[in-house]
Design a protein around this motif. Structure first.
Motif, mmCIF file in Angstrom:
data_model
loop_
_atom_site.group_PDB
_atom_site.id
_atom_site.type_symbol
_atom_site.label_atom_id
_atom_site.label_comp_id
_atom_site.label_asym_id
_atom_site.label_seq_id
_atom_site.Cartn_x
_atom_site.Cartn_y
_atom_site.Cartn_z
ATOM 1 N N THR A 168 42.141 32.395 40.278
ATOM 2 C CA THR A 168 41.101 31.372 40.964
ATOM 3 C C THR A 168 41.457 30.042 40.681
ATOM 4 O O THR A 168 41.790 29.097 41.456
ATOM 5 C CB THR A 168 39.746 31.613 40.517
ATOM 6 O OG1 THR A 168 39.484 33.005 40.948
ATOM 7 C CG2 THR A 168 38.839 30.790 41.215
ATOM 8 N N VAL A 169 41.670 29.761 39.356
ATOM 9 C CA VAL A 169 42.131 28.201 38.998
ATOM 10 C C VAL A 169 43.401 27.761 39.643
ATOM 11 O O VAL A 169 43.405 26.772 40.309
ATOM 12 C CB VAL A 169 42.198 27.974 37.498
ATOM 13 C CG1 VAL A 169 42.769 26.814 37.079
ATOM 14 C CG2 VAL A 169 40.951 28.350 36.829
ATOM 15 N N GLN A 170 44.465 28.626 39.529
ATOM 16 C CA GLN A 170 45.580 28.577 40.286
ATOM 17 C C GLN A 170 45.447 27.986 41.912
ATOM 18 O O GLN A 170 46.126 26.904 42.422
ATOM 19 C CB GLN A 170 46.653 29.319 40.064
ATOM 20 C CG GLN A 170 47.191 29.691 38.786
ATOM 21 C CD GLN A 170 48.027 30.845 38.439
ATOM 22 O OE1 GLN A 170 48.137 31.783 39.605
ATOM 23 N NE2 GLN A 170 48.726 30.828 37.564
ATOM 24 N N CYS A 185 35.699 30.406 44.213
ATOM 25 C CA CYS A 185 35.578 30.234 42.626
ATOM 26 C C CYS A 185 35.092 31.614 42.176
ATOM 27 O O CYS A 185 34.945 32.479 43.109
ATOM 28 C CB CYS A 185 34.616 28.902 42.364
ATOM 29 S SG CYS A 185 32.886 29.263 43.086
ATOM 30 N N THR A 186 34.531 31.444 40.961
ATOM 31 C CA THR A 186 33.835 32.844 40.422
ATOM 32 C C THR A 186 32.465 33.011 40.900
ATOM 33 O O THR A 186 31.881 34.033 40.354
ATOM 34 C CB THR A 186 34.284 32.918 38.892
ATOM 35 O OG1 THR A 186 33.632 31.703 38.225
ATOM 36 C CG2 THR A 186 35.853 33.075 38.736
ATOM 37 N N ASP A 188 27.593 44.015 33.439
ATOM 38 C CA ASP A 188 29.245 44.172 32.895
ATOM 39 C C ASP A 188 30.141 44.036 34.025
ATOM 40 O O ASP A 188 31.434 43.899 33.736
ATOM 41 C CB ASP A 188 29.009 45.774 32.320
ATOM 42 C CG ASP A 188 28.552 46.712 33.504
ATOM 43 O OD1 ASP A 188 27.637 46.373 34.270
ATOM 44 O OD2 ASP A 188 28.831 47.765 33.296
ATOM 45 N N LYS A 189 29.781 44.485 35.258
ATOM 46 C CA LYS A 189 30.705 44.378 36.398
ATOM 47 C C LYS A 189 31.201 43.001 36.612
ATOM 48 O O LYS A 189 32.016 42.551 37.169
ATOM 49 C CB LYS A 189 29.980 45.029 37.791
ATOM 50 C CG LYS A 189 29.996 46.600 37.675
ATOM 51 C CD LYS A 189 29.839 47.147 38.981
ATOM 52 C CE LYS A 189 29.828 48.722 38.834
ATOM 53 N NZ LYS A 189 29.497 49.211 39.982
ATOM 54 N N LEU A 190 30.112 42.034 36.439
ATOM 55 C CA LEU A 190 30.305 40.596 36.621
ATOM 56 C C LEU A 190 31.615 40.069 35.521
ATOM 57 O O LEU A 190 32.395 39.628 36.092
ATOM 58 C CB LEU A 190 29.028 39.878 36.267
ATOM 59 C CG LEU A 190 29.421 38.027 36.176
ATOM 60 C CD1 LEU A 190 29.754 37.712 37.817
ATOM 61 C CD2 LEU A 190 28.228 37.296 35.959
ATOM 62 N N CYS A 191 31.574 40.575 34.364
ATOM 63 C CA CYS A 191 32.478 40.322 33.343
ATOM 64 C C CYS A 191 33.794 40.962 33.688
ATOM 65 O O CYS A 191 35.021 40.510 33.768
ATOM 66 C CB CYS A 191 32.067 40.818 31.876
ATOM 67 S SG CYS A 191 30.720 39.758 31.654
ATOM 68 N N THR A 192 33.551 42.198 34.156
ATOM 69 C CA THR A 192 34.792 43.132 34.486
ATOM 70 C C THR A 192 35.634 42.692 35.745
ATOM 71 O O THR A 192 36.874 42.520 35.789
ATOM 72 C CB THR A 192 34.436 44.532 34.552
ATOM 73 O OG1 THR A 192 33.825 45.114 33.179
ATOM 74 C CG2 THR A 192 35.604 45.321 34.687
ATOM 75 N N ASN A 193 34.714 42.470 36.725
ATOM 76 C CA ASN A 193 35.369 42.242 38.216
ATOM 77 C C ASN A 193 35.770 40.895 38.358
ATOM 78 O O ASN A 193 36.640 40.537 39.351
ATOM 79 C CB ASN A 193 34.665 42.958 39.320
ATOM 80 C CG ASN A 193 34.327 44.641 38.857
ATOM 81 O OD1 ASN A 193 35.249 45.033 38.213
ATOM 82 N ND2 ASN A 193 33.406 45.078 39.500
ATOM 83 N N LEU A 213 34.976 37.544 35.925
ATOM 84 C CA LEU A 213 35.019 36.780 34.909
ATOM 85 C C LEU A 213 36.000 37.181 33.975
ATOM 86 O O LEU A 213 36.271 36.767 32.882
ATOM 87 C CB LEU A 213 34.023 36.521 34.001
ATOM 88 C CG LEU A 213 32.748 35.865 35.088
ATOM 89 C CD1 LEU A 213 31.482 35.634 34.054
ATOM 90 C CD2 LEU A 213 33.151 34.527 35.861
ATOM 91 N N ASN A 214 36.935 38.247 34.471
ATOM 92 C CA ASN A 214 38.067 38.471 33.491
ATOM 93 C C ASN A 214 39.009 37.492 33.701
ATOM 94 O O ASN A 214 39.221 36.975 34.512
ATOM 95 C CB ASN A 214 38.579 39.973 34.133
ATOM 96 C CG ASN A 214 39.411 40.159 35.417
ATOM 97 O OD1 ASN A 214 40.463 39.359 35.926
ATOM 98 N ND2 ASN A 214 38.378 40.450 36.540
#
Length: 288
Positions: free
Chosen positions: A212-214, A178-179, A197-202, A204-205
């Motif tokens: 991941t969902v797939q 998962c994320t 910012d890296k969490l969102c960029t790398n 949670l984009n």
């Protein structure tokens, strides 16, 4: 839980004498919760489709008193090697592991693993143990004047594939990739070292979340396919995202008419969401 102990973060578990003696091992409490919810019983055949780094395998085997079988699958060769070492270190005899893709894994339970034994499954052997077995086979061959080595020697470096047949798993654990947005340890690293910012960029984009969902959908579907009739599947992640949790369960329910939910949320800490962004979830997927 009476079989879990919390130690301060400043204490290095690897230096503890009880850890060196293999009397304890480090494990995240969340991983322990999903194992307890699975509630594996002695004599059953259990499958963990995302087993690395291996502590869930050890804990499940421990709760089963090494009776029955626990099959672990992970796509990473290096992480499977960590699992193998953990199994050897703790002398667990009812665990076997596969380096394979959990979305397509198709190996039946090994029913021969149901009885008590003192022998570690050969899928967890190291090179020294494999070499010892080869020497033993060669000695037997010379003594009994059997066929040439190439024909007589068994292939102990790998486990041959078998058709599933009618043998399925009693319980399946899908602790899916998962994320990690609900993992405190991961979030601390982003807060203290890498930056939000890296969490969102790398992580949670949109592209990564969609991928991941797939993957999660494929994992839960294959896990259910390997489950026997009236068996139990536990799906879990370390994400707070509804799309990676409740929505994945809803997806499975939409595909299989014989899939039903069991209420494991007897404890308020295990209860899920009743609604998301003002929309009340269907009764079949809330509290999952």
């Amino acid at each position: 839980y009476t079989d879990f102990y919390e130690i301060p973060s400043e204490i290095k578990i690897a230096y503890l004498e009880c850890y060196k003696q293999r009397r304890i091992y480090g494990m995240d409490i969340a991983s322990g919760v999903c194992c307890r919810v699975l509630n594996a019983q002695r004599g059953e055949h259990i499958l963990d489709l995302c087993c690395a780094p291996g502590t869930k395998l050890i804990y499940l085997a421990q709760r089963m008193a090494n009776l029955g079988s626990v099959t672990g699958v992970d796509v990473s060769a290096s992480r499977i090697d960590v699992c193998r070492k953990l199994v050897r270190d703790h002398r667990v005899t009812n665990v076997r592991v596969f380096c394979a893709d959990g979305t397509s894994f198709n190996e039946a339970p090994d029913v021969s693993m149901g009885a008590a034994t003192s022998v570690i499954h050969r899928s967890c052997w190291n090179k020294k143990m494999l070499q010892k077995e080869r020497r033993k086979l060669r000695k037997q061959q010379k003594k009994q004047w059997q066929c040439p080595p190439r024909e007589a020697q068994q292939n102990i470096d790998s486990i041959s594939s078998s058709n599933m047949g009618n043998i399925m798993y009693d319980r399946v654990l899908v602790d899916a990739q998962c994320t990690h947005d609900a993992s405190i340890s991961h979030l601390k690293k982003y807060r203290d070292e890498w930056g939000w910012d890296k969490l969102c960029t790398n992580v949670l984009n949109d592209a990564n979340v969609t991928q991941t969902v797939q993957l999660q959908r494929k994992l839960i579907v294959n896990g259910f396919r390997l489950l026997k009739n009236n068996g139990i599947l536990v799906y879990c992640t370390c994400s707070l995202s509804v799309s990676q949790n409740e929505s994945i369960v809803r997806y499975l329910l939409s595909l299989f008419d014989n899939a039903i939910l069991l209420d494991v949320a007897s404890d308020s800490a295990l209860k899920g969401f009743h609604g998301v962004k003002g929309t009340i979830l269907n009764a079949n997927v809330k509290n999952t």
